[in-house]
Design an enzyme around this catalytic site. Structure first.
Site, PDB file in Angstrom:
ATOM      1  CG  PHE A   1     -24.155  36.840  33.669  1.00 48.77           C
ATOM      2  CD1 PHE A   1     -23.092  36.477  32.855  1.00 48.77           C
ATOM      3  CD2 PHE A   1     -25.325  36.115  33.587  1.00 48.77           C
ATOM      4  CE1 PHE A   1     -23.207  35.410  31.958  1.00 48.77           C
ATOM      5  CE2 PHE A   1     -25.446  35.048  32.704  1.00 48.77           C
ATOM      6  CZ  PHE A   1     -24.398  34.700  31.883  1.00 48.77           C
TER       7      PHE A   1
ATOM      8  CD  GLU B   1     -15.540  41.181  35.986  1.00 47.43           C
ATOM      9  OE1 GLU B   1     -14.445  40.878  36.511  1.00 47.43           O
ATOM     10  OE2 GLU B   1     -16.300  42.046  36.441  1.00 47.43           O
TER      11      GLU B   1
ATOM     12  NE  ARG C   1     -13.289  45.736  39.089  1.00 48.32           N
ATOM     13  CZ  ARG C   1     -12.095  45.180  38.842  1.00 48.32           C
ATOM     14  NH1 ARG C   1     -11.482  45.385  37.695  1.00 48.32           N
ATOM     15  NH2 ARG C   1     -11.507  44.416  39.724  1.00 48.32           N
TER      16      ARG C   1
ATOM     17  CD  GLU D   1     -19.354  40.512  43.694  1.00 47.58           C
ATOM     18  OE1 GLU D   1     -19.332  40.703  42.465  1.00 47.58           O
ATOM     19  OE2 GLU D   1     -18.556  41.062  44.474  1.00 47.58           O
TER      20      GLU D   1
HETATM   21  N1  MTE Z   1     -19.911  33.179  32.207  1.00 44.79           N
HETATM   22  C1  MTE Z   1     -21.048  32.461  32.367  1.00 44.79           C
HETATM   23  N2  MTE Z   1     -21.323  31.484  31.495  1.00 44.79           N
HETATM   24  N3  MTE Z   1     -21.928  32.727  33.372  1.00 44.79           N
HETATM   25  C2  MTE Z   1     -21.690  33.748  34.276  1.00 44.79           C
HETATM   26  O1  MTE Z   1     -22.495  33.983  35.178  1.00 44.79           O
HETATM   27  N4  MTE Z   1     -20.173  35.580  34.956  1.00 44.79           N
HETATM   28  C3  MTE Z   1     -19.160  36.528  34.513  1.00 44.79           C
HETATM   29  C4  MTE Z   1     -17.985  35.790  33.870  1.00 44.79           C
HETATM   30  N5  MTE Z   1     -18.449  34.851  32.900  1.00 44.79           N
HETATM   31  C5  MTE Z   1     -20.497  34.529  34.119  1.00 44.79           C
HETATM   32  C6  MTE Z   1     -19.618  34.179  33.059  1.00 44.79           C
HETATM   33  C7  MTE Z   1     -18.646  37.364  35.581  1.00 44.79           C
HETATM   34  S1  MTE Z   1     -19.507  38.745  36.024  1.00 44.79           S
HETATM   35  C8  MTE Z   1     -17.470  37.088  36.213  1.00 44.79           C
HETATM   36  S2  MTE Z   1     -16.843  38.102  37.396  1.00 44.79           S
HETATM   37  C9  MTE Z   1     -16.699  35.897  35.891  1.00 44.79           C
HETATM   38  O2  MTE Z   1     -17.310  35.086  34.893  1.00 44.79           O
HETATM   39  C10 MTE Z   1     -16.545  35.070  37.173  1.00 44.79           C
HETATM   40  O3  MTE Z   1     -15.881  33.888  36.976  1.00 44.79           O
HETATM   41  P1  MTE Z   1     -14.274  33.815  36.872  1.00 44.79           P
HETATM   42  O4  MTE Z   1     -13.766  34.674  37.990  1.00 44.79           O
HETATM   43  O5  MTE Z   1     -14.040  32.391  37.044  1.00 44.79           O
HETATM   44  O6  MTE Z   1     -13.910  34.363  35.544  1.00 44.79           O
HETATM   45  N1  HPA Z   2     -14.900  43.150  41.266  1.00 43.22           N
HETATM   46  C1  HPA Z   2     -15.957  42.348  41.395  1.00 43.22           C
HETATM   47  N2  HPA Z   2     -16.578  42.166  42.518  1.00 43.22           N
HETATM   48  C2  HPA Z   2     -16.142  42.820  43.583  1.00 43.22           C
HETATM   49  C3  HPA Z   2     -15.060  43.669  43.511  1.00 43.22           C
HETATM   50  C4  HPA Z   2     -14.395  43.842  42.292  1.00 43.22           C
HETATM   51  O1  HPA Z   2     -13.422  44.579  42.159  1.00 43.22           O
HETATM   52  N3  HPA Z   2     -14.872  44.185  44.731  1.00 43.22           N
HETATM   53  C5  HPA Z   2     -15.844  43.648  45.497  1.00 43.22           C
HETATM   54  N4  HPA Z   2     -16.610  42.827  44.809  1.00 43.22           N
HETATM   55 MO1  MOS Z   3     -18.538  39.623  38.215  1.00 43.62          MO
HETATM   56  S1  MOS Z   3     -19.490  41.411  37.946  1.00 43.62           S
HETATM   57  O1  MOS Z   3     -17.272  40.375  39.202  1.00 43.62           O
HETATM   58  O2  MOS Z   3     -19.539  38.834  39.273  1.00 43.62           O
END
Ligand code: MTE
Ligand code: HPA
Ligand code: MOS
Length: 768
Positions: free
Chosen positions: A222, A706, A304, A226
């Site tokens: 979540f 997100e 952002r 990161e």
């Molecule tokens: N969904 C689950 N089940 N667990 C997670 O940790 N992270 C969220 C979202 N959905 C998350 C989630 C976040 S913060 C992001 S940025 C995106 O998943 C990242 O994965 P994606 O880029 O494949 O969507």
């Molecule tokens: N989104 C999520 N994570 C990031 C970003 C962004 O725009 N830039 C750097 N890390």
């Molecule tokens: Mo999602 S807050 O960009 O890991």
């Protein structure tokens, strides 16, 4: 295709970091964190802890062979405190013992000699003292200063949001051991394997080539993993490297809660100008971001926020300024939405206040100001492929907005102890890392001689289903069954220099790389088939594992083709690189084209407030979402449901509290309330908007991770509307979360001063 992990998760068979079998002689680590939020670290008394049973070694900053630095954007964060401490729980020392219990017991025997310094927890106090992480930034469009004179109504106020604990089910952790030739291998629960690799190499004084980071999957990230998985990965690696032993470090929940950063709280001032016919003419906003004690990702989160300051509305005159304020809290970090939700909460608050003061429903203002193709975002990108109006209208028609509002009004006319509120929450979210260079990915694809396929990418599976999507992309592109395809653990030696799995862009970036690699392999195999079978290359394809020539089955299938290609020495491996096209951003002008595309949608949220108790229910959320051409609708719907509920929690019950000494008071699940299965609205409709998707999205399926969190913002406004249905003079502060305590005070507590009605032209209305 179902989520690949579902069966393993339900059976408890899926492997997480803590399930990796440990080697004999593995040491266990526990972290000693600073007891004070700010001070001079005069010394440490480690004697008693060193004598404790099972303790092998205690490491401090002095033991770091390389640089004591893990700052990602700004080099302002030591791995282990040195000279000063800047937040409670900041890692100061690492105890290594034979068992986890022994390590944790020894931590309790450590004493630090700290001369306290003043503690700042409030971002506005930090800003007043010029305690800024980076210089402030301002996005501008048009000329708001000149536009105020044109406005029939001007609304001013303040909006605040709290932080949010990630509460991934799996706490932070790492398992590290020395490898042949003086290197180290780190199994890490991280969204950013390369970040762990880079900083571990820096801390150990090694080349990155000597640090291998491997990630199987996360029990949720979540955003919380990161950047902030780096600390634990680097600490485990440090101990493994110094002691030449395997070392495991898994944070107990309590340490995870108090030592790691969270979503950024913001405090913001807004001024919104409208024409007589409710067009938004001018918007000025100042954001004070509570960054915590080090930069971490705060500057990117701040950016952002600015990108999303106007949400899905067109405002011709904008000035948005943002301050990243250094306080003595744990460094705050990425959290689903990454600053976007904070920016959107402020403009939605401004619109709600305008609506209340003008005596119109907020949706009248929202609807009139939705983005249209051909307009421009304040950051210079032109609006195109805009689904704002389409999603709004579809929601309005499907769910009958006006009729629904009449039902709510009728309910409120008949009921005296319960009141209902309805709110519309439209969203627009930009997809891409705002740092252009991060929008790249690679994939390595092997076809084995039996026709099975192994894929490696930089994508980290954290529950969002990206592994299932990668397999689907490969299977579709190669024309074979998904059962033949396996996705490997994410590993920095197979795929290097990766961006973190974040920004909702993981499937797009890594999926496009998989697609490119598989296309190349397919073309190579088709050329081989053409040679072998003496057929025209044009018109050859593979479908359902059968090679087709001009649509008719040819004399070979996938398995035979792969085998014969091997014997003719055709390469069955491909590595591809993808970079999102046409992205740029000029920070000197704060203009550019930062996003590959935008995701739109509209949610309707209904709440019922118990006016005697201040408690409430979220009865229904019905939304229309722009998925593009979803190829994993089950997973994508799951992302909507999970994201929405996480947003509802942030707006209603998740209240992070720190005291003046910078100590986290809501430091357990008894005092920090998170939504559970019973918090899910009994009515939760998710409608797929009919759209072609976007060419920059993987297989035209738009990013979905997100954006849905931001539908949750509607809960704040629905509850507020219900409160005002009971007590029209109530003007609850725009302060999220709107907990039952706050609702009760708004229903029955002292009234905030009433602003004068803005009937006259150019009336300026100030809220407290
Ligand atoms: N969904 C689950 N089940 N667990 C997670 O940790 N992270 C969220 C979202 N959905 C998350 C989630 C976040 S913060 C992001 S940025 C995106 O998943 C990242 O994965 P994606 O880029 O494949 O969507
Ligand atoms: N989104 C999520 N994570 C990031 C970003 C962004 O725009 N830039 C750097 N890390
Ligand atoms: Mo999602 S807050 O960009 O890991």
């Amino acid at each position: 295709m179902h989520n690949l992990d579902a069966a393993g998760h339900v059976r408890g068979e899926s492997q997480y970091l803590d399930d990796i079998p440990t080697q004999r002689g593995t040491l266990h680590a526990a972290v000693y964190g600073s007891p004070l939020a700010h001070g001079v670290l005069d010394g440490l008394n480690l004697a008693a802890a060193r004598r404790a049973p099972g303790v092998v070694r205690i490491l401090t900053a002095e033991d770091i062979p390389g640089e004591n630095q893990i700052g990602g954007i700004v080099p302002d964060e030591p791995l282990l405190a040195e000279g000063h401490v800047h937040f409670q729980g900041q890692p100061v020392a690492l105890v290594l013992a034979e068992t986890e219990a022994q390590a944790r017991a020894a931590v309790k025997l450590i004493e630090a000699d700290i001369t306290p310094l003043p503690v700042i927890t409030d971002p506005r106090v930090a800003a007043a003292q010029n305690e800024l992480i980076v210089p402030p930034r301002t996005f501008r469009l048009g000329d708001p200063a000149a536009a105020w004179a044109e406005c029939a109504h001007i609304i001013e106020g303040t909006a605040e949001n709290g932080g949010q604990e990630h509460l991934y089910i799996e706490t932070q952790g790492a398992y590290a051991y020395p490898t042949d030739g003086g290197g180290v291998r780190v199994h890490s629960s991280t969204q950013g394997p390369t970040a762990v690799q880079r900083h571990t190499a820096r801390v150990l004084g090694l080349g990155m080539h000597k640090v291998e980071v491997d990630v199987v999957r996360l029990g949720g990230g979540f955003g919380g993993k990161e950047d902030q998985a780096t600390t634990w990965g680097a600490l485990a690696a440090l101990a493994a490297h110094v002691l030449r032993k395997p070392v495991k470090l898994v944070l107990p929940r309590h340490d995870d809660l108090r030592m790691t950063g969270k979503r950024h709280p913001y405090s913001s001032d807004f001024r919104l100008g409208l024409s007589a016919d409710l067009k938004l003419l001018a918007y000025e906003v100042t954001f004070y971001q509570n960054a915590g004690a080090a930069a971490d990702l705060s500057p990117a989160v701040l950016e952002r926020t600015l990108f999303h300051a106007c949400n899905t509305y067109f405002v011709p005159n904008v000035r948005a300024t943002a301050y990243s304020c250094r306080t003595n809290l744990p460094p705050n970090t990425a959290f689903r939405g990454f600053g976007g939700p904070q920016g959107m909460f402020v403009i939605e608050s401004a619109i709600a206040q305008a609506a209340e003061q003008l005596g119109v429903p907020a949706y009248e203002i929202q609807r009139r100001n939705l983005l249209q193709d051909g307009q421009v975002f304040p950051y210079g990108q032109r609006v195109d492929d805009c689904n704002a109006t389409q999603s709004w209208q579809t929601a309005e028609e499907k769910f009958g907005l006006e009729g629904w509002q009449r039902e709510v009004d009728a309910f409120n006319a008949e009921n005296h102890t319960r009141k209902r509120g309805l709110a519309v929450m439209p969203i627009c979210f930009g997809i891409s890392f705002t740092k252009t260079a991060m929008n790249q990915a690679r994939a390595l694809v092997h076809i084995y001689t039996d026709g099975s396929v192994g894929i490696s990418t930089g994508a980290v599976e954290m529950g969002q289903g990206v592994n299932t999507k990668m397999i689907q992309v490969a299977a579709r592109t190669l024309g074979i069954s998904a059962k033949r395809v396996r996705i490997e653990a994410t590993n920095t030696t197979r795929v290097a220099n990766t961006s973190p799995s974040a920004a909702s862009a993981t499937a797009d970036l890594n999926g496009k790389a998989v697609e490119l690699a598989c296309r190349e392999l397919r073309a190579r195999l088709m050329r081989h088939a053409a040679d072998e079978l003496k057929l025209e290359y044009e018109g050859l394809e593979i479908r359902d594992e059968q090679v087709l020539a001009a649509g008719k089955p040819a004399e070979t299938d996938w398995e035979k083709l792969v085998s014969s290609a091997y014997w003719k020495r055709v390469s069955l491996t491909e590595n591809a690189h993808y970079a999102t096209p046409d992205l740029w951003f000029d920070q000197t002008q704060e203009k550019g084209h930062p996003f590959a595309y935008h995701v739109y949608g509209t949610a309707l949220v209904q709440a019922t407030v118990d006016v005697l108790r201040g408690t409430y229910d979220l009865d229904a959320v019905r939304l229309v979402h722009d998925f593009g051409q979803s190829f994993t609708p089950g997973i994508d719907r799951g992302q909507i449901e999970g994201g929405l509920v996480q947003g509802l929690g942030w707006m209603t019950m998740e209240e992070l509290l720190y005291n003046e000494d910078g100590r986290l008071l809501s430091n357990a699940l008894s005092t920090y309330k998170v939504p559970d299965i019973y918090s899910v609205p009994p009515v939760l409709d998710v409608e797929f908007l009919e759209t072609p998707g976007h060419p920059n999205a993987i297989l035209r399926a738009k990013a979905v991770g997100e954006p849905p969190l931001m539908y949750g913002l509607g809960a704040y406004f629905a509850i507020r509307n219900a409160v005002r249905a009971f007590r029209p003079a109530a003007r609850p502060a725009f302060s999220a979360p709107i907990t039952p305590e706050k609702v009760l005070l708004a229903l029955h507590g002292p009234l905030l001063p009433q602003p004068p009605a803005p009937a006259a032209a150019a009336a300026t209305v100030t809220a407290q």
